[in-house]
Design a protein around this motif. Structure first.
Motif, PDB file in Angstrom:
ATOM      1  N   MET A 396       0.823  -1.190   0.000  1.00  0.00           N
ATOM      2  CA  MET A 396       0.000   0.000   0.000  1.00  0.00           C
ATOM      3  C   MET A 396       0.862   1.246   0.000  1.00  0.00           C
ATOM      4  SD  MET A 396      -2.939  -1.224  -0.216  1.00  0.00           S
ATOM      5  CE  MET A 396      -3.764   0.345  -0.083  1.00  0.00           C
ATOM      6  N   HIS A 397       0.486   2.192  -0.801  1.00  0.00           N
ATOM      7  CA  HIS A 397       1.133   3.495  -0.845  1.00  0.00           C
ATOM      8  C   HIS A 397       0.371   4.462   0.064  1.00  0.00           C
ATOM      9  CE1 HIS A 397       3.824   2.655  -4.331  1.00  0.00           C
ATOM     10  NE2 HIS A 397       2.920   1.725  -4.541  1.00  0.00           N
ATOM     11  N   PRO A 398       1.010   5.525   0.487  1.00  0.00           N
ATOM     12  CA  PRO A 398       0.306   6.477   1.364  1.00  0.00           C
ATOM     13  C   PRO A 398      -0.878   7.120   0.660  1.00  0.00           C
ATOM     14  CG  PRO A 398       2.426   7.356   0.630  1.00  0.00           C
ATOM     15  CD  PRO A 398       2.406   5.914   0.229  1.00  0.00           C
ATOM     16  N   VAL A 399      -1.951   7.289   1.420  1.00  0.00           N
ATOM     17  CA  VAL A 399      -3.183   7.900   0.914  1.00  0.00           C
ATOM     18  C   VAL A 399      -3.519   9.088   1.801  1.00  0.00           C
ATOM     19  CG1 VAL A 399      -5.635   7.581   0.442  1.00  0.00           C
ATOM     20  CG2 VAL A 399      -4.025   5.710  -0.001  1.00  0.00           C
ATOM     21  N   ASP A 400      -3.611  10.247   1.203  1.00  0.00           N
ATOM     22  CA  ASP A 400      -3.980  11.465   1.934  1.00  0.00           C
ATOM     23  C   ASP A 400      -5.502  11.538   2.049  1.00  0.00           C
ATOM     24  OD1 ASP A 400      -1.313  12.172   2.101  1.00  0.00           O
ATOM     25  OD2 ASP A 400      -1.372  13.315   0.224  1.00  0.00           O
ATOM     26  N   VAL A 401      -5.991  11.681   3.280  1.00  0.00           N
ATOM     27  CA  VAL A 401      -7.427  11.781   3.531  1.00  0.00           C
ATOM     28  C   VAL A 401      -7.820  13.250   3.594  1.00  0.00           C
ATOM     29  CG1 VAL A 401      -9.302  11.216   5.105  1.00  0.00           C
ATOM     30  CG2 VAL A 401      -7.424   9.585   4.754  1.00  0.00           C
ATOM     31  N   VAL A 402      -8.789  13.625   2.775  1.00  0.00           N
ATOM     32  CA  VAL A 402      -9.308  14.991   2.724  1.00  0.00           C
ATOM     33  C   VAL A 402     -10.732  14.967   3.275  1.00  0.00           C
ATOM     34  CG1 VAL A 402      -9.828  16.975   1.267  1.00  0.00           C
ATOM     35  CG2 VAL A 402      -7.881  15.502   0.709  1.00  0.00           C
ATOM     36  N   TRP A 403     -10.966  15.698   4.366  1.00  0.00           N
ATOM     37  CA  TRP A 403     -12.281  15.751   4.991  1.00  0.00           C
ATOM     38  C   TRP A 403     -13.076  16.898   4.382  1.00  0.00           C
ATOM     39  CZ3 TRP A 403     -12.840  11.542   7.926  1.00  0.00           C
ATOM     40  CH2 TRP A 403     -11.709  10.964   8.472  1.00  0.00           C
ATOM     41  N   ALA A 404     -14.235  16.591   3.806  1.00  0.00           N
ATOM     42  CA  ALA A 404     -15.087  17.597   3.166  1.00  0.00           C
ATOM     43  C   ALA A 404     -16.524  17.372   3.601  1.00  0.00           C
ATOM     44  CB  ALA A 404     -14.955  17.535   1.643  1.00  0.00           C
ATOM     45  N   PRO A 405     -16.871  17.718   4.838  1.00  0.00           N
ATOM     46  CA  PRO A 405     -18.230  17.436   5.343  1.00  0.00           C
ATOM     47  C   PRO A 405     -19.294  18.215   4.588  1.00  0.00           C
ATOM     48  CG  PRO A 405     -17.021  18.830   6.875  1.00  0.00           C
ATOM     49  CD  PRO A 405     -16.032  18.410   5.841  1.00  0.00           C
ATOM     50  N   MET A 406     -20.473  17.608   4.492  1.00  0.00           N
ATOM     51  CA  MET A 406     -21.608  18.235   3.828  1.00  0.00           C
ATOM     52  C   MET A 406     -22.236  19.286   4.734  1.00  0.00           C
ATOM     53  SD  MET A 406     -23.496  14.832   2.316  1.00  0.00           S
ATOM     54  CE  MET A 406     -24.992  15.780   2.174  1.00  0.00           C
ATOM     55  N   GLY A 407     -22.904  20.234   4.106  1.00  0.00           N
ATOM     56  CA  GLY A 407     -23.691  21.185   4.858  1.00  0.00           C
ATOM     57  C   GLY A 407     -25.025  20.595   5.287  1.00  0.00           C
ATOM     58  N   LYS A 408     -25.691  21.242   6.201  1.00  0.00           N
ATOM     59  CA  LYS A 408     -26.944  20.703   6.713  1.00  0.00           C
ATOM     60  C   LYS A 408     -28.026  20.668   5.641  1.00  0.00           C
ATOM     61  CE  LYS A 408     -26.164  22.119  11.507  1.00  0.00           C
ATOM     62  NZ  LYS A 408     -26.700  22.880  12.670  1.00  0.00           N
ATOM     63  N   GLN A 409     -27.982  21.587   4.704  1.00  0.00           N
ATOM     64  CA  GLN A 409     -28.998  21.642   3.665  1.00  0.00           C
ATOM     65  C   GLN A 409     -28.577  20.915   2.382  1.00  0.00           C
ATOM     66  OE1 GLN A 409     -31.903  22.877   4.475  1.00  0.00           O
ATOM     67  NE2 GLN A 409     -31.140  23.564   6.479  1.00  0.00           N
ATOM     68  N   ASP A 410     -27.367  20.376   2.355  1.00  0.00           N
ATOM     69  CA  ASP A 410     -26.874  19.708   1.144  1.00  0.00           C
ATOM     70  C   ASP A 410     -27.471  18.311   1.018  1.00  0.00           C
ATOM     71  OD1 ASP A 410     -25.377  21.939   0.699  1.00  0.00           O
ATOM     72  OD2 ASP A 410     -23.512  21.095   1.498  1.00  0.00           O
ATOM     73  N   ARG A 411     -27.629  17.887  -0.220  1.00  0.00           N
ATOM     74  CA  ARG A 411     -28.064  16.518  -0.515  1.00  0.00           C
ATOM     75  C   ARG A 411     -26.878  15.729  -1.036  1.00  0.00           C
ATOM     76  NH1 ARG A 411     -33.499  16.513  -3.941  1.00  0.00           N
ATOM     77  NH2 ARG A 411     -33.365  14.332  -3.260  1.00  0.00           N
ATOM     78  N   VAL A 412     -26.947  14.428  -0.848  1.00  0.00           N
ATOM     79  CA  VAL A 412     -25.809  13.565  -1.173  1.00  0.00           C
ATOM     80  C   VAL A 412     -25.439  13.655  -2.649  1.00  0.00           C
ATOM     81  CG1 VAL A 412     -25.003  11.174  -1.251  1.00  0.00           C
ATOM     82  CG2 VAL A 412     -26.212  12.019   0.766  1.00  0.00           C
ATOM     83  N   PRO A 413     -26.339  13.548  -3.611  1.00  0.00           N
ATOM     84  CA  PRO A 413     -25.915  13.599  -5.023  1.00  0.00           C
ATOM     85  C   PRO A 413     -25.212  14.907  -5.387  1.00  0.00           C
ATOM     86  CG  PRO A 413     -28.139  12.721  -4.846  1.00  0.00           C
ATOM     87  CD  PRO A 413     -27.788  13.266  -3.507  1.00  0.00           C
ATOM     88  N   GLU A 414     -25.781  16.052  -4.973  1.00  0.00           N
ATOM     89  CA  GLU A 414     -25.174  17.325  -5.331  1.00  0.00           C
ATOM     90  C   GLU A 414     -23.824  17.516  -4.645  1.00  0.00           C
ATOM     91  OE1 GLU A 414     -28.251  16.831  -4.516  1.00  0.00           O
ATOM     92  OE2 GLU A 414     -29.361  17.415  -6.311  1.00  0.00           O
ATOM     93  N   ALA A 415     -23.724  17.153  -3.378  1.00  0.00           N
ATOM     94  CA  ALA A 415     -22.448  17.289  -2.677  1.00  0.00           C
ATOM     95  C   ALA A 415     -21.391  16.356  -3.249  1.00  0.00           C
ATOM     96  CB  ALA A 415     -22.648  17.022  -1.186  1.00  0.00           C
ATOM     97  N   THR A 416     -21.785  15.156  -3.626  1.00  0.00           N
ATOM     98  CA  THR A 416     -20.826  14.218  -4.211  1.00  0.00           C
ATOM     99  C   THR A 416     -20.330  14.707  -5.559  1.00  0.00           C
ATOM    100  OG1 THR A 416     -21.945  12.392  -3.078  1.00  0.00           O
ATOM    101  CG2 THR A 416     -20.471  11.830  -4.888  1.00  0.00           C
ATOM    102  N   ALA A 417     -21.226  15.221  -6.407  1.00  0.00           N
ATOM    103  CA  ALA A 417     -20.812  15.729  -7.716  1.00  0.00           C
ATOM    104  C   ALA A 417     -19.835  16.893  -7.570  1.00  0.00           C
ATOM    105  CB  ALA A 417     -22.041  16.145  -8.522  1.00  0.00           C
TER     106      ALA A 417
END
Length: 760
Positions: A396-417
């Motif tokens: 395994m090579h190193p993987v950088d984790v980027v935290w990008a939490p959704m807003g309270k009014q965001d929906r999963v499809p739009e936030a994922t896109a």
């Protein structure tokens, strides 16, 4: 203008292989390079015992640059009595030079070849170079002397020089004898010799080694010798390897040659149909064969197994059906449970029945459990505390984790896109996106199609898609293009998507949970566990350093569960109760990693008695055995098996509608509840909310159920107004009467139910 000086190196005048095409560039002078000191009549061929390291980065672990590598191993100690021979003096003729024409090729040396070879595929004398056929090199650069290190110029005559690219690389400049050492194996290294650490020879008699040649060099190869020993001596083994280590494709191919297997077959269980087909196709391609020859597969809807098949990849339910028909599993010597860490209900049932059959009927049957997580306490409880465990750490090579939490009014499809577009801007390579289901995949795909560059392709990947769409998502990207693969959790551990460097994780998954409304298990969206998130992120670090974008915060990540609960503790157990009743062994006498909850199992037995599948003392009836043969929940199987002949097609359509996802699209509270509307759509009636692909899938599933139940399937004879009569066979406890209030009903069990008042 004079040429710059050339480095004169101490190179060993042993033979190196060149191609016929390379000779033609220099005429007879090209053959002067093809010299050796051994007898011309010596035809023995022995492959090197160790490998040749390619692409080892300079400066790491004191690795030599590409033009300084040499073969290392035990053979190098005996290569010459005085170490590396002295270089030939100026003017000294080269011994044993081919003078005649034709396409003759020098014989293979008895000791490791001191250089590299790139043989052409069209060389007619290829078998004579079998000893060096596994040596490869790709020269990344070449320079003349005085401008850096690279390939050495070739002296063809006094005062003349020729440069050769990608053919021969001279050995190290130092001519002193070297101690044989192992080539370092680390994340950036690749060894051309397969099965590093295990001697591989090419005998002149044509006999092959115990390990099949031509397999890729994957990390799981290091752990397979321990697995072979454990299965031969103990009969059971556990193989722990991370996703992408090669356990699914390489372990069966190596195990099929074990002497204790003799002429028996190997059956390997996969949790999903897509993974079953992909694993069989991959193994068949490694052998250079078609699916159905040495490797075949069988799912609920497909069967590609021939008379010469030695490895059968099947879904979990197929093994349970085989055990019910033949508890001895005659003709099979090894059963492999892949991805057992997922703890699916069919896996636990199949393992419990198999171990019971082995203890009473087949003590020689061997069992191998393969897992992607090191949590093996449950497996050791089932297989035995003394079961050997072989581990493969992977690369395994190193993987950088980027935290990008959704807003309270965001929906999963739009936030994922939006997060996918950000990842494409910040990172190179292909992107693998994890979404909970096919609905979210379709919505994200629509959002991305009009907002991505032209050289970026978007492909969905899910079990509900057609075979063509699945193959398109798994195919590597063409040169100069990138791809975004929108996948369910199937790519988390069961399936490998090559070329991925970036992972975008929505942090959700669909798992089966018991639904009180339908009386059956249904898929429910839940948050993934920490172990699942780590496995998904690891997909980005298989070949090079990568990045994982997560749609939740680091604080929330610490509050998530370490592992999800086993399915056997969360789902309806009516199907399990019917299987155990047909098997005959009490549930307390079977081995379980997690025993079925007593209350849930008791409720399942009471339901089966009400459906007429079991007698009062728990024995299966004739109707119950017919229900067991259908790949349906016992409620739906009772509806198909007990329907009148005129309602057979209708029962199959209703069963497919309840077992598959809804054919109508929209918010649940906005969709009509009338089942007869959906039946009419499946039979050909138009509806603006119907999804044509889901309608075709339900129609095909209904036809398959009718074939298995030996019923005549005709859409023209379906009477949609009789849906209530057919449903009462499956839900006798859900029969209700209408109350005075619109949309209010009183169920037979005493509880109440309701529908929207405006629903016709």
């Amino acid at each position: 203008m004079s040429r710059p000086p050339v480095h004169r190196t101490r190179s060993q005048p042993d033979s190196v292989y060149v191609t016929r095409g390379w000779w033609s560039r220099f005429g007879d002078r090209g053959r002067h390079r093809c010299t050796r000191h051994h007898s011309h009549h010596d035809r023995r061929r022995v492959a090197p015992a160790r490998g040749v390291g390619h692409h080892l980065p300079s400066g790491q672990r004191r690795a030599r640059s590409v033009h300084q590598r040499e073969l290392v191993g035990a053979e190098a100690r005996r290569s010459h009595p005085g170490g590396v021979p002295r270089r030939r003096r100026a003017g000294q003729p080269r011994p044993h030079v081919f003078r005649r024409g034709g396409d003759a090729v020098p014989r293979a040396p008895r000791r490791p070849v001191p250089g590299f070879l790139r043989p052409r595929a069209h060389l007619r004398a290829w078998p004579r170079c079998a000893g060096a056929a596994r040596l490869r090199v790709r020269a990344w650069r070449w320079q003349r002397a005085g401008r850096g290190r690279g390939l050495e110029p070739r002296r063809v005559a006094p005062g003349r020089e020729e440069h050769r690219r990608q053919h021969v690389v001279d050995r190290a400049h130092d001519s002193r004898p070297r101690r044989p050492v192992a080539v370092p194996r680390h994340a950036c290294a690749r060894l051309s010799e397969q099965f590093v650490g295990r001697p591989v020879s090419v005998p002149a008699s044509g006999q092959s080694s115990s390990v099949p040649p031509g397999l890729p060099d994957l990390p799981v190869l290091d752990a397979l010798p321990a697995v072979l020993t454990a299965l031969a001596e103990h009969g059971s083994a556990i193989l722990v390897a991370p996703p992408g280590a090669g356990k699914t494709t390489l372990a069966p191919l190596v195990l099929r040659r074990e002497p204790w297997l003799a002429d028996q077959r190997i059956v390997m269980l996969e949790p999903r149909r897509l993974a079953t087909r992909a694993a069989a196709q991959r193994m068949a391609s490694l052998l250079g064969e078609r699916v159905g020859d040495t490797v075949g597969y069988q799912t609920r809807d497909e069967r590609h197994i021939g008379p010469d098949t030695r490895i059968e990849v099947v879904t979990e339910g197929v093994l349970t059906r085989r055990l019910q028909h033949d508890p001895t599993l005659e003709g099979y010597g090894l059963v492999i449970f892949d991805e057992v860490h997922e703890r699916n209900l069919p896996t636990d049932v199949g393992l419990a029945l198999l171990l019971d059959a082995r203890a009473t009927l087949r003590p020689d049957l061997r069992v191998l459990a393969m897992s992607a997580t090191p949590d093996t306490k449950g497996l050791l409880k089932v297989l035995g505390a003394d079961t050997p465990v072989a581990s493969s750490d992977g690369r395994m090579h190193p993987v950088d984790v980027v935290w990008a939490p959704m807003g309270k009014q965001d929906r999963v499809p739009e936030a994922t896109a939006a997060l996918v577009q950000r990842a494409l801007r910040e990172q190179p390579g292909d992107v693998l996106v994890f979404l909970p289901g096919i609905g979210e995949i379709r919505r994200v795909q629509q959002l991305l199609l009009g907002s991505l560059p032209e050289r970026v392709d978007v492909h969905p990947l899910a079990g509900a898609l057609s075979l063509a769409e699945q193959d398109l998502a798994l195919a590597p990207s063409p040169a100069g293009r990138r791809r975004v693969v929108l996948s369910t959790d199937i790519a988390e551990s069961s399936l490998t998507v090559d070329g991925v460097r970036v992972v975008v994780d929505a942090g959700l998954a669909r798992v089966p949970r018991f639904d009180q409304r339908t009386g059956m298990s249904r898929l429910t969206t839940v948050s993934t566990s920490r172990a699942s998130a780590d496995q998904r992120a690891g997909r980005a670090g298989r070949t090079e350093p990568g990045a994982a974008y997560r749609l939740w915060s680091k604080l929330e990540h610490g509050t998530r569960r370490a592992h999800l609960e086993p399915e056997i503790t969360q789902v309806d157990l009516a199907g399990l109760a019917l299987e155990l009743a047909a098997w005959g062994t009490p549930v307390e006498a079977l081995r379980w990693a997690d025993a079925p909850p007593p209350r849930t199992l008791q409720a399942a037995n009471e339901l089966l008695v009400r459906l007429g599948a079991l007698t009062d003392d728990g024995r299966p009836t004739d109707r119950g055995r017919r229900m067991l043969a259908l790949p349906l929940h016992p409620r739906l199987a009772r509806m198909v098996a007990g329907a009148e002949p005129a309602d057979g097609s209708l029962a199959c359509i209703v069963a497919a509608l309840l077992d598959e996802r809804d054919v109508f699209r929209g918010r649940p509270d906005e969709l009509p509840a009338d089942l007869s509307l959906r039946v009419a759509v499946v039979c050909g009636q138009f509806h603006d909310r119907a999804d044509s692909r889901d309608v075709r899938r339900v129609r095909d599933r209904a036809a398959d159920v009718a074939r298995r139940a030996q019923l005549r399937f005709d859409l023209d004879e379906v009477r949609a107004h009789r849906c209530g009569v057919v449903l009462a066979l499956a839900y006798p406890d859900r029969v209700a009467v209408r109350r005075n209030q619109p949309g209010q009903f009183q169920l037979r069990s005493g509880s109440s139910a309701w529908t929207p008042p405006t629903d016709p």
